[in-house]
Scaffold this active site. Structure first.
Site, short mmCIF file in Angstrom:
data_model
loop_
_atom_site.label_atom_id
_atom_site.label_comp_id
_atom_site.label_asym_id
_atom_site.label_seq_id
_atom_site.Cartn_x
_atom_site.Cartn_y
_atom_site.Cartn_z
N ARG A 107 0.86 -1.19 0.00
CA ARG A 107 0.00 0.00 0.00
C ARG A 107 0.90 1.24 0.00
O ARG A 107 1.30 1.72 1.05
CB ARG A 107 -0.89 -0.01 1.25
N SER A 158 -11.74 -2.87 2.56
CA SER A 158 -11.72 -2.02 3.76
C SER A 158 -13.11 -1.51 4.06
O SER A 158 -13.80 -1.02 3.16
CB SER A 158 -10.80 -0.81 3.54
N LYS A 217 -3.51 7.05 9.69
CA LYS A 217 -4.59 7.38 8.77
C LYS A 217 -5.68 8.11 9.54
O LYS A 217 -6.32 7.53 10.40
CB LYS A 217 -5.16 6.11 8.16
#
Ligand code: 3NM
Length: 232
Positions: A59, A128, A157
Site C-alpha cells: 500500500r 476495507s 490514517k
C-alpha cells in the site's frame, strides 16, 4: 473440495481452497515506506516475514505505477519464498501483472464485482470497511475477507474519523460470516480486545514497520494473536 467440484465460486469455496486463508493469517502487514524510520521497506518486510508474517498488503499510494510494480516484484519474491500472500492495494492491474495473490479494495477502488471478474475466483479480494453499513454492503458483494477500522486512534490514517472501538467489531462479527480483521492503532496489548470481540485477526502498519526491531515486534504481535485465539 477440489477445484473441479467448485463450480460456483462462493466466498466459502474460495476460502476453503485458498492456500492462504485470511481466517488464519493472524496478522496482515500493511506497508508504508514512510514509516520505516529511513530503513529500506523491503528489508523491514523481510524481517517481518522471517518472524512469521503470512500476509502483506503493498500500500504505497504515492508511487507511480511502474514504481509500485517494481516494488511489488521485490516483495513478491520475498513473500513467495516465505510462503506468504501478497496483496496489492487498490491496483487490480498491478496485482494481475505481478501475478500477486490478490488485491485490497477501498471505497475508491473498482467495484468488487469488476475486480472479481478480472482476477477470477482464485484471486484473494480484501475490502476495507469503516462502519456497519460498509460491512453489510461488502459481505453482499462476496469478498474473501473484510478489514474493519480504524478500531483505535491511529496516526497512520486520520481520514476515516473517530475510532470505531472493539464494540463495533462485535456488531460487525454478528453480520459478517467472512474472515474479519481489525485495523487502526493495533498494538500487542490491544489484540485480545479485538479478537475477543470476534475478529479473526489484526492488520497493522506502525506497530511493525516503525518498531526498532521489526522481527521482534512481529513475534510479539503474533504471540498476542495466538493468546487471543487461545492457542497459547
Ligand atoms: N486503514 P496503524 S487504518 C491503512 O481504518 C489503514 O481502514 C485503516 O496503521 C482503516 O497500524 C489504517 O499504524 C492505518 O495504525 C493503520
Amino acid at each position: 473440495m477440489s477445484r473441479a467440484e467448485c463450480r460456483v465460486p462462493s466466498a466459502e469455496c474460495r476460502e476453503a481452497r485458498a492456500p492462504h486463508s485470511p481466517r488464519t493469517w493472524g496478522l496482515y502487514l500493511v506497508t508504508d515506506r514512510h514509516q520505516t524510520d529511513g530503513r529500506d521497506l523491503v528489508d523491514v518486510i523481510s524481517q517481518a516475514l522471517d518472524a512469521g508474517v503470512r500476509a502483506v498488503q503493498l500500500r504505497e499510494k504515492d508511487l507511480d505505477t511502474v514504481e509500485v510494480f517494481r516494488l511489488g516484484e521485490r516483495l513478491l519474491a520475498l513473500t513467495r519464498r516465505a510462503g506468504a500472500a501478497l496483496l496489492i492495494n487498490d491496483r487490480v492491474d498491478v496485482a494481475m501483472a505481478l501475478g500477486a495473490d490478490g488485491v485490497h479494495l477501498t471505497r475508491k477502488s473498482l467495484p468488487l464485482q469488476e475486480a472479481r471478474a478480472l482476477l477470477g475466483s482464485d484471486g484473494l479480494i480484501g475490502i476495507s470497511c469503516h462502519g456497519l453499513a460498509d460491512v453489510q454492503e461488502a459481505v453482499a458483494g462476496g469478498p474473501d475477507f473484510v478489514v474493519l477500522g480504524p478500531i483505535y486512534a491511529t496516526p497512520s490514517k486520520t481520514s476515516y474519523g473517530s475510532p470505531l472501538s472493539p464494540e463495533l467489531v462485535r456488531q460487525a462479527r454478528a453480520i459478517c460470516p467472512l474472515p474479519l480483521l481489525g485495523i487502526g492503532g493495533i498494538r500487542p496489548c490491544r489484540v485480545s480486545d479485538v479478537l475477543g470481540a470476534g475478529a479473526d485477526g489484526v492488520a497493522a502498519i506502525s506497530a511493525i514497520l516503525a518498531a526498532p526491531e521489526p522481527g521482534t515486534a512481529t513475534r510479539e504481535m503474533l504471540a498476542a494473536v495466538a493468546r487471543g485465539k487461545g492457542i497459547e
